[in-house]
Every structure is written in structure tokens, then in C-alpha cells.
Design an enzyme around this catalytic site. Structure first.
Site, PDB file in Angstrom:
ATOM      1  N   LYS A  32       0.832  -1.207   0.000  1.00  0.00           N
ATOM      2  CA  LYS A  32       0.000   0.000   0.000  1.00  0.00           C
ATOM      3  C   LYS A  32       0.860   1.247   0.000  1.00  0.00           C
ATOM      4  O   LYS A  32       0.599   2.208  -0.730  1.00  0.00           O
ATOM      5  CB  LYS A  32      -0.932  -0.010   1.217  1.00  0.00           C
ATOM      6  N   GLY A 100      -4.658   7.293   5.866  1.00  0.00           N
ATOM      7  CA  GLY A 100      -3.804   8.406   6.244  1.00  0.00           C
ATOM      8  C   GLY A 100      -3.037   8.961   5.065  1.00  0.00           C
ATOM      9  O   GLY A 100      -2.782  10.167   4.978  1.00  0.00           O
ATOM     10  N   GLU A 315       4.132   0.105  12.723  1.00  0.00           N
ATOM     11  CA  GLU A 315       2.993  -0.593  12.123  1.00  0.00           C
ATOM     12  C   GLU A 315       3.033  -2.098  12.399  1.00  0.00           C
ATOM     13  O   GLU A 315       2.023  -2.793  12.282  1.00  0.00           O
ATOM     14  CB  GLU A 315       2.965  -0.351  10.621  1.00  0.00           C
TER      15      GLU A 315
END
Length: 426
Positions: A32, A100, A315
Site C-alpha cells: 500500500k 492516512g 505498524e
């Protein structure tokens, strides 16, 4: 954060239990982080380009839609997405969802438009920090109304640019957002960080590396300073690597089951934060081998506790915390105060949900401390956070009766994650 004590949980998903060592090879969707950076750079480039093996997920389709609304053409009909820059003109509305990268990366591009661009997103998103980016855009000559979602950017067709000081201690995306569009500003952009250490520095390294691939001159020789020279952004095709952060629950499955799992096409060299999983899993007692077939992890008889500073790779904290809750020794995860500003307050959420299943966990301002304890089944709430769902299924692979709320939230970066996970566990 959503109230953890609420009583109603709709359709929690029974997390499959690993009844023996899991032996499998998996192919992960694309990154991503790489996909959305490639899309932004393609939209401001000097000609058409292709993003090959683009991740098709909620975050990336929201990015494609946002850039299309601004005037670019993003053809997402195939595996390879074709992007043609367009005239950034006219008014538009951008849905950030829970992404985000959309909320932070698109406003600097919107400043180059000649219209009024309205930004909004999911209710959870209105709590995530973006004020530093918006303040920086004002300092660079862009008309911005608002300090958080919803907000509005009014473009005049060009941006003066120049030097700006931000506090990026809450998110490295504040820096990346300003750098990605900075070459298109009249004077470029010279970003100075002033505050506590910037988290997730590998993501800024990723941004800088991709800018250089596009022929953009970036000076990052000094600590806490990144300067992008004004000039064209050359059109470049990108081949997207697998999302290494999404590998965390799968490799954790090998760790908790004592099995062997290979993630195909693991890059030998990468700027992705997920590459840190190699060292983390080795520290927990796993055998880790990076070979021609990919990254292969074999779980140990007993998981070891760890003391880790995850500041640069926050993350990964949810999946790692789940492993630590199942380890035979104590663990301390530090340096991750910034993940309180992610999709949810991940430290509070992890302490609450792991604790609900019997984990002996202490929440600290910047991390978690976990000690060995007998875990049991129950509902694991996810707070609309895909990484929380990853933590839930990892625990569920080792503990009977774990029910993961809203497992579909994983579609943010991994479509049909639940199907892929269930297939591995039969």
C-alpha cells in the site's frame, strides 16, 4: 478510540485455530505504501506511466479516486494501473476513508489545482492528526481552511513553496506528504523537522528513493532536513513489491504453530518497514531464511520474549504484541507512542483487547510490557483498524474460541484477508 466496553458486537468472526504446524507458501498483495506513493508521483509527472501489480484495496482505490477527482486519469481496470496526469482544475470532493496517505498526501497536490477541494473521511479518521501538514501548506502559500477533517484546500494553480518547519514526531507521513508534490512548487520545498524523533523513518527513505527514481533532486544529507529542488517529475513505471507489513500475521502463524511459511517474492533490498520482521522473528526464536523462493520462517518449540524498540516500524507492533502475549518470557515493546495516532490508539486498544483474553499486559506512555499468562477465548475488538484484526487472528491461531470483530476492516490493505487466512488453516 471506540468505547471498549460497549456490549454489542456484530457478527464477530471465529478466528481459525492452528491444530498443528502450518506449512504453506503465500503470495501477498502489493505494498500500500509503495502503491499510493507511486500514484501520487504519477499524477504530478510530466507524462503517462504505469503502476504495475498495484495493490487493489480500499486505501489505494480511495487514492485513485482522489487523484481522479483532481483531474488525473487513473485506469484501475487491470492488474497494472495506468495514470495520465491531467489539468488540475475545478472544484472537487475527496473521500479519505481511513487512509492516512490520502488525507496527508493529496492536500499538497490539491494546492496545485485551480479549484476548491473539500476533504472528509470516515468518523474514525477525524481523530487522526493532520494539522501539521495543513499548517505547513499555509506557510508554503496555500489557502487551507480547517485543522482536521473535514478541511478545504483552495488552489490558485501554483504554489510558491520554500522552507517550512514541522513537528513530524506524530507521523513520518507529514514529511513525505510535503516532499511528494514539492518539486512542482515554484521554489521547491525545504522541510525542517523540529520536535521529538521522527517515527517510521524507513517510510521517508521510501519517499526519497521514489522521488529520485523520478529524476527529482532531493537533499537529505542533514539530519531532520529534506530539500526537494523545483523541476519536472519524470514519468516512470513502477513495479510494486509485496506488502511486507501484511506479511506479519502470516509469518506469525509459522511462529505460533511451529510450522514453516514462505512469503514469495520477498525483495533482497527494500525500503519497506516490514523487512524488520526478519530480525524480530529471529529474536523470538524463529529460523529465518531469505532465499530465491522468498522469505521462509520456521517457528520454534517455544517463543521467546523480546525487548524491542519499534520506533521506526510501529505498524508491526500489533502483530508483534500478539506474539509477545503468547511467548514464554516477558517482553517490552518501546518507542511507539506515535501509534496512538494511527487508525485507533493502538497501545490502548492492544492493552485492552489482549488483556480481555487473559494477557498480563501493562500499557506505558510509549509502549507495552507483556508477561507470560494463560490466554482464553473471547471477543477481540478491532476499532476499525486492520492491524488490530491481524493481532486478533494471530492470538486466535493459538487460543481456542477467539472471535474477531469486524475482520473485514482488513480490506483497507488486503482484500479477502479472512478468506486467505482461513484457507491456510483448513
Amino acid at each position: 478510540m471506540t468505547d471498549p466496553a460497549r456490549a454489542v458486537v456484530e457478527d464477530p468472526w471465529p478466528a481459525p485455530r492452528a491444530r498443528g504446524p502450518v506449512e504453506a507458501t503465500v503470495t501477498l498483495p502489493g505494498s500500500k505504501s509503495l502503491t499510493n506513493r507511486a500514484l501520487v508521483l504519477a499524477a504530478v509527472a510530466d507524462g503517462p506511466s504505469v503502476v504495475r501489480r498495484a495493490l487493489r484495496s480500499r486505501d489505494t482505490t480511495l487514492m485513485a479516486a482522489a487523484l481522479t477527482a483532481l483531474g488525473a486519469s487513473v485506469d484501475t481496470s487491470g492488474e497494472d494501473w495506468r495514470v495520465t496526469p491531467g489539468d488540475l482544475a475545478g472544484d472537487a470532493a475527496v473521500d479519505c476513508g481511513l487512509a492516512g496517505t490520502v488525507m496527508r498526501f493529496v492536500p499538497p497536490v490539491a494546492g496545485l489545482s485551480s479549484g476548491t477541494i473539500a476533504f472528509d473521511g470516515d468518523p474514525h479518521m477525524r481523530q487522526r492528526p493532520v494539522g501539521e501538514v495543513l499548517g505547513a501548506l499555509r506557510a508554503l502559500g496555500i489557502d487551507v481552511t480547517g485543522e482536521a477533517l473535514p478541511f478545504t484546500v483552495r488552489g490558485t494553480g501554483s504554489v510558491p513553496g520554500g522552507t517550512v518547519v514541522v513537528d513530524a514526531s506524530a507521523s513520518s507521513q507529514f514529511i513525505s506528504a510535503l516532499l511528494l508534490a514539492g518539486a512542482r512548487y515554484d521554489r521547491g520545498v525545504d522541510v525542517r523537522h523540529d520536535g521529538k524523533p521522527v517515527p517510521s523513518l524507513p517510510h521517508i527513505d521510501m519517499t526519497v528513493a521514489m522521488l529520485r527514481e523520478h529524476g527529482v533532486e532531493v537533499d537529505d544529507a542533514d539530519a531532520n532536513r529534506w530539500a526537494v529542488a523545483p523541476g519536472p517529475v519524470r514519468a516512470v513505471d513502477h513495479l510494486i513489491e509485496p506488502d511486507l507489513s501484511n506479511a506479519a500475521p502470516f509469518l506469525a502463524l509459522a511462529a505460533v504453530s511451529g510450522g514453516t511459511l514462505t512469503v514469495r517474492d520477498w525483495p533482497r533490498h527494500t525500503t519497506q518497514a516490514g523487512d524488520a520482521l526478519r530480525g524480530i522473528l529471529a529474536a523470538m526464536g524463529c529460523a529465518v531464511d531469505l532465499g530465491d523462493a522468498g522469505l521462509t520462517v520456521t517457528g520454534p518449540d517455544r517463543l521467546q520474549g523480546v525487548d524491542l524498540d519499534l520506533h521506526d516500524v510501529g505498524e508491526l507492533a500489533p502483530a508483534v504484541a500478539a506474539l509477545c502475549a503468547l511467548a514464554d518470557g516477558p517482553s517490552h515493546l518501546r518507542g511507539i507512542a506515535h501509534i496512538r495516532g494511527h487508525e485507533t490508539d493502538r497501545l490502548a486498544a492492544l492493552a485492552t483487547e489482549l488483556g480481555r483474553l487473559g494477557a498480563d499486559v501493562t500499557e506505558h506512555p510509549d509502549g507495552l510490557e507483556l508477561r507470560p499468562a494463560a490466554l482464553h477465548g473471547g471477543v477481540f475488538r478491532t476499532y476499525a483498524d486492520h492491524r488490530m484484526a491481524h493481532a486478533g487472528v494471530v492470538v486466535g491461531a493459538a487460543v481456542d474460541g477467539v472471535l474477531v470483530e469486524d475482520v473485514a476492516t482488513t480490506a483497507k490493505t488486503f482484500p479477502d484477508f479472512a478468506g486467505a487466512w482461513a484457507a491456510l488453516l483448513g
